[in-house]
Write a protein that holds these residues in place. Structure first.
Motif, PDB file in Angstrom:
ATOM      1  N   PRO A 100       0.782  -1.277   0.018  1.00 58.46           N
ATOM      2  CA  PRO A 100       0.030   0.044   0.038  1.00 58.46           C
ATOM      3  C   PRO A 100       1.002   1.237   0.031  1.00 58.46           C
ATOM      4  O   PRO A 100       0.276   2.501  -0.588  1.00 58.46           O
ATOM      5  N   ILE A 101       2.291   1.173   0.427  1.00 58.89           N
ATOM      6  CA  ILE A 101       2.856   2.302   0.483  1.00 58.89           C
ATOM      7  C   ILE A 101       2.996   2.633  -0.994  1.00 58.89           C
ATOM      8  O   ILE A 101       3.304   4.025  -1.545  1.00 58.89           O
ATOM      9  N   MET A 102       3.387   1.812  -1.680  1.00 61.94           N
ATOM     10  CA  MET A 102       3.754   1.885  -3.110  1.00 61.94           C
ATOM     11  C   MET A 102       3.078   2.265  -4.016  1.00 61.94           C
ATOM     12  O   MET A 102       2.999   2.641  -5.295  1.00 61.94           O
ATOM     13  N   VAL A 103       1.554   2.151  -3.632  1.00 59.46           N
ATOM     14  CA  VAL A 103       0.488   2.587  -4.559  1.00 59.46           C
ATOM     15  C   VAL A 103       0.042   3.801  -4.067  1.00 59.46           C
ATOM     16  O   VAL A 103      -0.587   4.087  -3.126  1.00 59.46           O
ATOM     17  N   PRO A 104       0.018   4.728  -5.159  1.00 58.69           N
ATOM     18  CA  PRO A 104      -0.454   6.327  -4.761  1.00 58.69           C
ATOM     19  C   PRO A 104      -1.858   6.109  -4.066  1.00 58.69           C
ATOM     20  O   PRO A 104      -2.746   5.303  -4.618  1.00 58.69           O
ATOM     21  N   HIS A 105      -2.065   7.348  -3.400  1.00 62.33           N
ATOM     22  CA  HIS A 105      -3.420   7.171  -2.693  1.00 62.33           C
ATOM     23  C   HIS A 105      -4.604   7.386  -3.922  1.00 62.33           C
ATOM     24  O   HIS A 105      -5.715   6.706  -3.509  1.00 62.33           O
ATOM     25  N   VAL A 106      -4.169   8.263  -4.778  1.00 64.51           N
ATOM     26  CA  VAL A 106      -5.454   8.241  -5.575  1.00 64.51           C
ATOM     27  C   VAL A 106      -6.002   7.084  -5.835  1.00 64.51           C
ATOM     28  O   VAL A 106      -7.244   6.606  -6.205  1.00 64.51           O
ATOM     29  N   VAL A 107      -5.089   6.138  -6.228  1.00 66.84           N
ATOM     30  CA  VAL A 107      -5.448   4.688  -6.739  1.00 66.84           C
ATOM     31  C   VAL A 107      -6.207   3.975  -5.693  1.00 66.84           C
ATOM     32  O   VAL A 107      -7.335   3.427  -6.072  1.00 66.84           O
ATOM     33  N   ILE A 108      -5.858   4.035  -4.557  1.00 61.79           N
ATOM     34  CA  ILE A 108      -6.223   3.270  -3.449  1.00 61.79           C
ATOM     35  C   ILE A 108      -7.823   3.774  -3.197  1.00 61.79           C
ATOM     36  O   ILE A 108      -8.713   2.970  -2.974  1.00 61.79           O
ATOM     37  N   ALA A 109      -7.821   5.120  -3.208  1.00 57.31           N
ATOM     38  CA  ALA A 109      -9.048   5.839  -3.277  1.00 57.31           C
ATOM     39  C   ALA A 109     -10.127   5.394  -4.230  1.00 57.31           C
ATOM     40  O   ALA A 109     -11.326   4.997  -3.839  1.00 57.31           O
ATOM     41  N   LEU A 110      -9.730   5.455  -5.399  1.00 60.93           N
ATOM     42  CA  LEU A 110     -10.451   4.874  -6.449  1.00 60.93           C
ATOM     43  C   LEU A 110     -10.996   3.623  -6.263  1.00 60.93           C
ATOM     44  O   LEU A 110     -12.289   3.133  -6.096  1.00 60.93           O
ATOM     45  N   ALA A 111     -10.148   2.584  -5.758  1.00 61.78           N
ATOM     46  CA  ALA A 111     -10.396   1.254  -5.610  1.00 61.78           C
ATOM     47  C   ALA A 111     -11.440   0.918  -4.491  1.00 61.78           C
ATOM     48  O   ALA A 111     -12.286   0.445  -4.838  1.00 61.78           O
ATOM     49  N   LEU A 112     -10.945   1.560  -3.338  1.00 57.34           N
ATOM     50  CA  LEU A 112     -11.794   1.466  -2.161  1.00 57.34           C
ATOM     51  C   LEU A 112     -13.310   1.942  -2.376  1.00 57.34           C
ATOM     52  O   LEU A 112     -14.148   1.315  -1.733  1.00 57.34           O
ATOM     53  N   TYR A 113     -13.298   2.979  -3.191  1.00 47.65           N
ATOM     54  CA  TYR A 113     -14.654   3.674  -3.298  1.00 47.65           C
ATOM     55  C   TYR A 113     -15.693   2.868  -3.862  1.00 47.65           C
ATOM     56  O   TYR A 113     -16.663   2.772  -3.375  1.00 47.65           O
ATOM     57  N   VAL A 114     -15.214   2.251  -5.175  1.00 47.16           N
ATOM     58  CA  VAL A 114     -16.115   1.247  -5.844  1.00 47.16           C
ATOM     59  C   VAL A 114     -16.345   0.167  -4.886  1.00 47.16           C
ATOM     60  O   VAL A 114     -17.530  -0.465  -4.916  1.00 47.16           O
ATOM     61  N   TYR A 115     -15.571  -0.516  -4.308  1.00 44.08           N
ATOM     62  CA  TYR A 115     -15.526  -1.397  -3.543  1.00 44.08           C
ATOM     63  C   TYR A 115     -16.340  -1.614  -2.398  1.00 44.08           C
ATOM     64  O   TYR A 115     -17.463  -2.419  -2.156  1.00 44.08           O
ATOM     65  N   PHE A 116     -16.296  -0.510  -1.629  1.00 45.42           N
ATOM     66  CA  PHE A 116     -17.192  -0.303  -0.501  1.00 45.42           C
ATOM     67  C   PHE A 116     -18.828  -0.199  -0.891  1.00 45.42           C
ATOM     68  O   PHE A 116     -19.443  -0.789  -0.236  1.00 45.42           O
ATOM     69  N   VAL A 117     -19.012   0.426  -2.059  1.00 42.36           N
ATOM     70  CA  VAL A 117     -20.197   0.494  -2.456  1.00 42.36           C
ATOM     71  C   VAL A 117     -20.933  -0.783  -2.891  1.00 42.36           C
ATOM     72  O   VAL A 117     -22.103  -1.227  -2.620  1.00 42.36           O
ATOM     73  N   GLU A 118     -20.074  -1.498  -3.650  1.00 46.18           N
ATOM     74  CA  GLU A 118     -20.368  -2.836  -4.112  1.00 46.18           C
ATOM     75  C   GLU A 118     -20.731  -3.671  -2.800  1.00 46.18           C
ATOM     76  O   GLU A 118     -21.423  -4.687  -3.181  1.00 46.18           O
ATOM     77  N   LEU A 119     -19.907  -3.565  -1.877  1.00 47.71           N
ATOM     78  CA  LEU A 119     -20.188  -4.471  -0.548  1.00 47.71           C
ATOM     79  C   LEU A 119     -21.342  -4.096  -0.162  1.00 47.71           C
ATOM     80  O   LEU A 119     -21.718  -5.001   1.068  1.00 47.71           O
ATOM     81  N   GLY A 120     -21.700  -2.877  -0.136  1.00 47.10           N
ATOM     82  CA  GLY A 120     -22.845  -2.279   0.634  1.00 47.10           C
ATOM     83  C   GLY A 120     -22.464  -1.928   1.898  1.00 47.10           C
ATOM     84  O   GLY A 120     -23.181  -1.886   3.042  1.00 47.10           O
ATOM     85  N   LEU A 121     -21.018  -1.508   2.288  1.00 45.92           N
ATOM     86  CA  LEU A 121     -20.655  -1.543   3.659  1.00 45.92           C
ATOM     87  C   LEU A 121     -20.797  -0.036   3.808  1.00 45.92           C
ATOM     88  O   LEU A 121     -20.500   0.988   3.277  1.00 45.92           O
ATOM     89  N   SER A 122     -21.975   0.327   4.665  1.00 45.86           N
ATOM     90  CA  SER A 122     -22.461   1.700   4.829  1.00 45.86           C
ATOM     91  C   SER A 122     -22.035   2.283   6.047  1.00 45.86           C
ATOM     92  O   SER A 122     -22.664   3.401   6.525  1.00 45.86           O
TER      93      SER A 122
END
Lengths: 254, 285, 357
Positions: A100-122
């Motif tokens: 995770p240090i090696m992956v720029p934060h924008v990328v993590i942000a984009l990934a988690l953003y879609v992921y949490f919505v898909e999971l329905g983690l509210s």
């Protein structure tokens, strides 16, 4: 000595912009103006009066606390496994856990953003803590790892030879010795979480606006001079914490 | 028999990393894999396509911006190192209590919002800023210190320098003071001691700091936009544009994949440098 | 070239299953009790605004009167975001009820079907300016962008129109323009002699030729709005494109800066209701407050943005009124977001390449 001169000049360079911001925050004009034309607490009054600044700061504090706790709980045992173990695939595991240090934060942000919505983690809090956990665990691993490497493994070996069980050794020998590194790692995690903006901006739900996100959105569309007051308050807080930490240090010279 | 026991012991040790590994698999690897997957989709996301990468290859913009991103990140790394090493060295020579106090200086920049800070930089380094006024007083200047590559370096290292100072400081503090003393007794001069003893022993810290700063720089874009010139454009800026404005998510994902690949390549390259391997695994240097 | 922009109507099934496959691993982290709690809150409305002083003005002008009249609490969120709007609607996970929208977002949201149509039975916007009327959004305020200049330099010899801004011989000084192509393209056309009311449809080639001429005289390409006025204040640059409200606030802070009301670019402060919200009716009732004359006057007094009813202008505080743009004038132009929809991506790439060259 030349090095000292350079270092002192550099330390000055680090704080100078923050000092200017402190001066701006006490200006009387309700705008970002330098030099200020008069002295007042206007911006601090606005900080308290406007909706959300204080609650955002409080949320950031709680998220940072929870995220650094999570990072310690996950990171310290992982660092133990990586530094004491000699199992196959250890390097790859290390690369994976630190990635995770090696992956720029924008990328993590984009990934988690879609992921949490898909999971329905509210749950808004849980979203932020998990996301910040991703960003902070590697820093705890790096710091704890460095700490563990400074502890002589023969101490642990001796304790085991004397008949102590694995967990007794951990509890009585390793962890107490690791305390400074854990404090450092926890602090690092806290700072990173408290300052994190890009990931929070994406994963946060309504009503879960962290302070950096509030600051960021207030510069995206318009600028709020309250930012100067907030920066001053955070600076004062961090100075207080550092002075406290300094007082807790033994005064022995190296 | 012994080797089975040994293996069991190793597995037990390894199991300590299990919670962290599961956590990372669930909240990091999986979402990231989805990003990578998305980069291979068509614009409407309906089928597999090389559309996103095709778009990146078809215009010079992405190449130019990738090159700029690498240059800026590398520059910020060098600049931070140049500033951080003397500071870390100075801090390592201070008694613990004073050192803890001086940490204020390193941590304070963290807390000042970049937007107001960029205004403060203009007051200090701008065309009619403090520095240029001082230069003019002695008949020099004006020098353009902001809104160019130099301004970007100043602004970025201002934020990144703790990430460089901490690892270097740790590796400097780890060195037993007796080592330098012994060298001094053997008749080595101060400079020679530094060059032959202190510096080589601090290489792991330098490597770790460089890696952290380089990789963190790759994801920056606000500071270059605020303090740079028209050519200081970062890849992360394009990720943001394609995610939040144009909303062409496969292209955003493809740029993200490129950024990540660069970062991992940098990490692997640095792990071959002396001391770098300690970063990826707990082995001694 | 537009196909790059109109994707995402159907989401990739395979990516979804990939993520679902990880649900098991994730549930080890995310306790099931946190997954989709039944939220039966009807007495709350989530409204997204730009935050800061702008959000504060909205709170006092619209939210408080609304809560007082209806008893419905407003939860305000800072930071509207097009990508989040889309994700919420498309994944049927709508947590934002009412969102403040930028001009450029309205056609995009319409095309992707992200907004509820305005319920004319609830929202009365009789008599508002035609530009503020849209099937899926209401325009509650007008803001204006134009040329800002310092008053302590040049002795009053400053550019007040875009052709003058381009005229570096008669109006020497350092120029500042934005790093984004929207607005900049329109500015270049006006500078080249296109009358403001004939800017659309934009002649792209003509605009870039005009930009080529000014490029050597632009000292700063500005990324953040705040910098437009900050750089004048710090004597880094002289003439920039900025907004009336910035200059108004800085003048109040006794900074020597002024603003030209000639050839302004006007934009609207839109609000829309996300499709699929559980509080559609309450949200529409809220929009009726956004389109209420008294609320808009109060908002104008607090924010410096104009109301969208010309007959409400007279009630605005005279000290604020002199800062409001002339909405009906042919010398000013409204942004045409419809023209930009589908062109932004390609023009942005072209403009960024042009900046790098």
């Amino acid at each position: 000595m030349a090095v000292n001169g350079v270092a002192v000049a550099f330390l000055g360079f680090l704080v100078l912009p923050s000092l200017i911001v402190v001066v701006i925050s006490f200006g009387d004009s309700n705008q970002i103006v330098f030099p200020p034309k008069g002295f007042s607490f206007n911006l601090f009054r606005r900080l308290l009066a406007e909706e959300g600044w204080i609650s955002s700061a409080w949320l950031s504090f709680r998220v940072a606390l929870a995220a650094s706790a999570l990072a310690l709980v996950l990171g310290v045992p992982a660092a133990y496994a990586l530094s004491r173990g000699r199992f196959p695939g250890r390097r790859w595991l290390a690369l994976f856990l630190l990635s995770p240090i090696m992956v720029p934060h924008v990328v993590i942000a984009l990934a988690l953003y879609v992921y949490f919505v898909e999971l329905g983690l509210s749950n808004g809090m849980l979203r932020l803590v998990l996301a910040h956990g991703v960003a902070t665990v590697p820093f705890v691993i790096v710091t704890a790892n460095a700490g563990l490497r400074q502890i002589d493994p023969s101490l642990e070996r001796v304790a085991r030879v004397m008949g102590a069980g694995r967990f007794t050794v951990l509890r009585k020998v390793t962890l107490p010795l690791l305390k400074p590194a854990m404090v450092a790692g926890g602090l690092f995690a806290f700072l990173i979480s408290f300052d994190e903006v890009v990931i929070s901006l994406f994963v946060a739900r309504a009503g879960y606006t962290t302070l950096p996100v509030k600051m960021f959105s207030s510069i995206q569309f318009e600028v709020s001079p309250v930012l100067a007051a907030i920066s001053t308050m955070l600076t004062a807080l961090s100075v207080a914490v550092c002075i406290l930490a300094a007082r807790l240090q033994p005064n022995a010279s190296t | 028999m012994k080797s089975t026991l040994e293996l069991q012991e190793q597995l037990r040790t390894a199991s300590f990393a299990l919670p962290a590994a599961l956590f990372m698999a669930a909240t990091f690897a999986l979402p990231l894999a989805a990003v990578a997957w998305q980069s291979f989709l068509s614009a409407d996301g309906a089928h597999l396509s090389g559309f996103a990468y095709g778009k990146m290859l078809s215009t010079p913009l992405f190449f130019l911006v990738t090159a700029t991103t690498l240059q800026i990140s590398f520059g910020a790394m060098c600049f931070s190192l140049l500033l951080a090493y003397p500071t870390a060295y100075f801090l390592s020579r201070q008694p613990p209590r004073r050192r803890a106090f001086l940490m204020v200086f390193v941590l304070v920049p963290f807390w000042t919002s970049i937007l107001v800070k960029s205004f403060a930089f203009t007051i200090l380094l701008g065309q009619s800023g403090v520095v240029n006024q001082l230069l003019a007083a002695v008949g020099l200047g004006p020098i353009k210190l902001l809104f160019n590559r130099f301004g970007v370096m100043v602004g970025m290292s201002h934020f990144l320098v703790p990430f460089m100072i901490f690892p270097i400081l740790t590796s400097l503090l780890k060195q037993p003071p007796e080592l330098a003393k012994a060298a001094a007794i053997m008749g080595a001069g101060k400079f020679r001691i530094f060059w032959k003893v202190t510096l080589p022993l601090s290489v792991p810290g330098v490597t770790a700091g460089c890696l952290l700063v380089f990789i963190l720089s790759l994801g920056f874009y606000v500071v270059p936009a605020l303090l740079g010139g028209r050519k200081d454009m970062m890849l992360a800026n394009l990720v943001d544009f394609y995610t939040r404005e144009a909303m062409v998510w496969p292209v955003a994902s493809a740029i993200a994949v490129v950024l990540t690949t660069v970062a991992v390549a940098a990490a692997l390259a640095l792990s071959r440098v002396p001391g770098g391997s300690s970063l990826l695994a707990g082995e001694d240097d | 070239m537009t196909d790059s922009n109109d994707g995402f109507k159907s989401r990739p099934l395979s990516r979804r299953s990939l993520i679902k496959a990880g649900g098991l691993a994730a549930s080890a982290v995310a306790l099931p009790m946190y997954l989709r709690p039944a939220s039966a809150q009807t007495k709350k409305l989530v409204v997204v605004n730009v935050g800061g002083a702008g959000g504060e003005a909205k709170r006092r002008a619209f939210y408080e009167p609304f809560t007082k009249a209806t008893g419905i609490e407003i939860v305000s969120v800072a930071g509207p975001d097009l990508a989040k709007i889309r994700a919420q609607v498309e994944r049927k996970d709508v947590e934002w009820d009412v969102v403040d929208l930028l001009d450029a977002w309205v056609p995009v949201c319409t095309r992707l079907g992200l907004l509820e149509p305005i319920d004319e039975k609830i929202v009365n916007r009789e008599g508002c300016i035609p530009q503020a009327r849209h099937e899926f959004a209401v325009g509650g305020s007008v803001y204006a962008g134009g040329i800002a200049f310092p008053t302590d330099r040049f002795g009053g010899k400053v550019p007040k129109t875009w052709p003058e801004f381009w005229d570096v011989k008669n109006f020497p000084g350092r120029r500042g323009l934005r790093t984004r192509i929207n607005d900049t393209l329109e500015i270049a056309l006006m500078a080249d002699g296109v009358p403001p009311d004939q800017v659309y449809p934009c002649d792209i080639e003509r605009a870039f030729r005009a930009l080529n001429r000014i490029k050597p005289n632009v000292s700063h390409w500005i990324a953040q709005t705040q910098q437009t006025v900050a750089l004048i204040q710090a004597n880094e640059t002289d003439f920039t494109f900025t907004y009336t409200t910035r200059v108004k606030d800085l003048q109040a802070a006794r900074v020597p800066i002024d603003y030209s009301f000639r050839q302004n670019i006007l934009g609207l402060g839109w609000s829309g209701v996300l499709r699929g919200t559980k509080n559609r009716e309450a949200a529409m009732r809220f929009l009726s407050f956004v389109m209420n004359r008294e609320c808009q006057v109060e908002h104008a007094n607090l924010s410096g943005d104009a109301p969208t009813y010309t007959d409400a202008l007279a009630k605005v505080d005279p000290a604020v009124r002199k800062w409001l743009p002339n909405v009906g004038s042919k010398d000013n132009m409204f942004v045409n977001a419809q023209w930009w929809d589908g062109r932004l991506d390609e023009l942005n790439i072209r403009f960024k390449e042009w900046l790098l060259a």
